[in-house]
Design a protein around this motif. Structure first.
Motif, short mmCIF file in Angstrom:
data_model
loop_
_atom_site.label_atom_id
_atom_site.label_comp_id
_atom_site.label_asym_id
_atom_site.label_seq_id
_atom_site.Cartn_x
_atom_site.Cartn_y
_atom_site.Cartn_z
N GLY A 1 41.13 -10.60 -7.99
CA GLY A 1 40.42 -11.00 -6.78
C GLY A 1 39.06 -10.34 -6.65
N ARG A 2 38.97 -9.06 -6.97
CA ARG A 2 37.70 -8.34 -6.86
C ARG A 2 36.63 -8.98 -7.73
NH1 ARG A 2 36.80 -2.31 -6.02
NH2 ARG A 2 38.95 -2.52 -5.41
N TRP A 3 36.99 -9.35 -8.97
CA TRP A 3 36.03 -9.99 -9.88
C TRP A 3 35.60 -11.34 -9.29
CZ3 TRP A 3 35.03 -14.47 -12.32
CH2 TRP A 3 34.11 -14.45 -13.36
N LEU A 4 36.56 -12.11 -8.80
CA LEU A 4 36.26 -13.44 -8.24
C LEU A 4 35.30 -13.33 -7.07
CD1 LEU A 4 39.92 -14.71 -8.29
CD2 LEU A 4 38.06 -15.67 -9.66
N ARG A 5 35.58 -12.41 -6.14
CA ARG A 5 34.73 -12.28 -4.95
C ARG A 5 33.35 -11.75 -5.29
NH1 ARG A 5 39.88 -10.81 -3.38
NH2 ARG A 5 39.46 -8.60 -3.63
N HIS A 6 33.25 -10.95 -6.34
CA HIS A 6 31.96 -10.39 -6.74
C HIS A 6 31.10 -11.41 -7.49
CE1 HIS A 6 29.17 -7.99 -9.27
NE2 HIS A 6 29.08 -7.27 -8.16
N HIS A 7 31.71 -12.26 -8.31
CA HIS A 7 30.96 -13.16 -9.18
C HIS A 7 30.77 -14.58 -8.63
CE1 HIS A 7 31.90 -9.93 -12.03
NE2 HIS A 7 30.82 -10.34 -12.67
N THR A 8 31.56 -14.97 -7.66
CA THR A 8 31.38 -16.31 -7.09
C THR A 8 30.18 -16.28 -6.15
OG1 THR A 8 33.77 -16.64 -7.18
CG2 THR A 8 32.51 -18.19 -5.84
N PRO A 9 29.24 -17.21 -6.30
CA PRO A 9 28.06 -17.20 -5.41
C PRO A 9 28.49 -17.22 -3.94
CG PRO A 9 27.78 -18.80 -7.19
CD PRO A 9 29.18 -18.30 -7.28
N ARG A 10 27.79 -16.42 -3.12
CA ARG A 10 28.14 -16.32 -1.70
C ARG A 10 28.14 -17.67 -1.00
NH1 ARG A 10 26.39 -11.40 1.72
NH2 ARG A 10 27.59 -9.85 0.62
N SER A 11 27.16 -18.49 -1.31
CA SER A 11 27.07 -19.80 -0.66
C SER A 11 28.28 -20.65 -0.99
CB SER A 11 25.78 -20.51 -1.07
OG SER A 11 25.76 -20.70 -2.48
N ALA A 12 28.82 -20.52 -2.19
CA ALA A 12 29.99 -21.31 -2.60
C ALA A 12 31.26 -20.83 -1.91
CB ALA A 12 30.15 -21.25 -4.11
N CYS A 13 31.27 -19.57 -1.52
CA CYS A 13 32.48 -18.98 -0.92
C CYS A 13 32.70 -19.38 0.53
CB CYS A 13 32.43 -17.46 -1.01
SG CYS A 13 32.71 -16.82 -2.66
N ARG A 14 31.68 -19.92 1.18
CA ARG A 14 31.80 -20.22 2.62
C ARG A 14 33.05 -21.01 2.99
NH1 ARG A 14 26.41 -22.14 2.92
NH2 ARG A 14 25.13 -20.32 2.62
N PRO A 15 33.40 -22.10 2.28
CA PRO A 15 34.59 -22.86 2.66
C PRO A 15 35.88 -22.04 2.59
CG PRO A 15 33.25 -24.12 1.13
CD PRO A 15 32.67 -22.74 1.17
N VAL A 16 35.98 -21.18 1.59
CA VAL A 16 37.22 -20.40 1.46
C VAL A 16 37.31 -19.33 2.54
CG1 VAL A 16 36.65 -18.53 -0.17
CG2 VAL A 16 38.84 -19.64 -0.31
N TRP A 17 36.18 -18.72 2.92
CA TRP A 17 36.22 -17.72 3.99
C TRP A 17 36.51 -18.41 5.33
CZ3 TRP A 17 37.26 -14.90 0.55
CH2 TRP A 17 36.42 -14.35 -0.41
N SER A 18 35.98 -19.61 5.52
CA SER A 18 36.27 -20.36 6.74
C SER A 18 37.75 -20.70 6.82
CB SER A 18 35.42 -21.63 6.77
OG SER A 18 35.77 -22.43 7.87
N ALA A 19 38.33 -21.14 5.70
CA ALA A 19 39.77 -21.47 5.67
C ALA A 19 40.61 -20.23 5.93
CB ALA A 19 40.13 -22.09 4.32
N LEU A 20 40.16 -19.10 5.41
CA LEU A 20 40.87 -17.83 5.64
C LEU A 20 40.80 -17.45 7.11
CD1 LEU A 20 42.37 -15.54 4.16
CD2 LEU A 20 40.16 -14.44 3.81
N ASP A 21 39.63 -17.55 7.71
CA ASP A 21 39.46 -17.22 9.13
C ASP A 21 40.32 -18.11 10.03
OD1 ASP A 21 37.68 -15.21 8.54
OD2 ASP A 21 35.89 -16.41 8.97
#
Length: 198
Positions: A134-154
Motif C-alpha cells: 500500500g505504501r508504494w501504491l500511495r507514493h507512486h500513484t499520481p495524486r490527481s488519479a487518487c481522488r476517486p479512491v480517496w472519495s470512495a474511502l471517505d
C-alpha cells in the motif's frame, strides 16, 4: 469438485482470508507455527440466489428473500474485501454476433503488461502489481488519479484495504493500456470493478 462459492460453509470460506491477505498459510501447533507459501489466483462464482434465476425482474426465481439473503451472506464483507474484482454477469446468450479478441491477442497484451510492471517494480524486488504494498501504491500513484479512491474511502464505499486493492488494479489497467502510470479513468474503472457485482 466445482461448486458455487456460497455452497461452501462460511467457516471454509473464512479460512481463505489469511492467505489472500498475506500470501501464506500459517498453521499453529503446540510446538510453534509453520508457514507455507500460498500465492494463488482465486476465482469465486455465485448465482444471485440458490435457484439461480433471480436476475432481471426475478420472475423465474422460486427463492424467498430470506433464502437469497442467507445464500449470499456466506460471502462475508471481510472475505469480499480481499477480492479485487467483483463483477456481475448477465445470463449467457447462446449466440453473439459481436466479434471479440482472440485468446492469442489477449495473451500478448497480458505479456506486455506484465513486462511493463516487472520493469517498473524491479528496483523494489517485486515483479507484479499484486505484490506492491500500500505504501508504494500511495507514493507512486499520481495524486490527481487518487481522488476517486480517496472519495470512495471517505464515503465508506471501500475500506483502506479495498482502496489499496483498487490502486493495484488501476496500475494493471494502466499497464494494459501501455501507460506509465494510472490516470483518473483507470482508478474509476478499478473502483467500478470492485462494486459492479452489488
Amino acid at each position: 469438485m466445482v461448486a458455487e462459492a456460497p455452497e461452501f460453509s462460511a467457516r471454509v470460506l473464512q479460512t481463505l482470508r489469511q492467505p489472500l491477505e498475506s500470501g501464506e498459510v500459517v498453521l499453529h501447533r503446540a510446538h510453534g507455527a509453520v508457514r507455507y507459501p500460498a500465492r494463488f489466483q482465486l476465482v469465486l462464482a455465485a448465482n444471485p440466489c440458490p435457484c439461480g434465476r433471480f436476475h432481471g425482474s426475478g420472475a423465474g426465481c422460486t427463492c424467498t428473500p430470506l433464502e437469497r439473503r442467507r445464500y449470499l451472506s456466506r460471502l462475508s464483507g471481510p472475505l469480499l474485501d480481499r477480492v479485487d474484482l467483483q463483477i456481475g454477469v448477465l445470463p449467457v446468450r447462446l449466440r453473439s454476433d459481436e466479434p471479440g479478441e482472440s485468446t492469442a491477442e489477449v495473451a500478448q497484451r497480458v505479456r506486455r503488461a506484465r513486462s511493463r510492471a516487472a520493469a517498473r517494480l524491479a528496483d523494489s524486488g517485486l515483479s507484479v502489481n499484486a505484490e506492491a504494498p500500500g505504501r508504494w501504491l500511495r507514493h507512486h500513484t499520481p495524486r490527481s488519479a487518487c481522488r476517486p479512491v480517496w472519495s470512495a474511502l471517505d464515503r465508506g464505499l471501500v475500506s483502506a484495504r479495498g482502496a489499496d486493492r483498487a490502486l493495484r488494479v488501476a496500475w494493471t489497467l494502466a499497464d494494459l493500456d501501455d501507460q506509465d502510470s494510472p490516470d483518473v479513468a483507470h482508478v474509476e474503472q478499478a473502483l467500478l470493478l470492485r462494486r459492479s457485482a452489488s
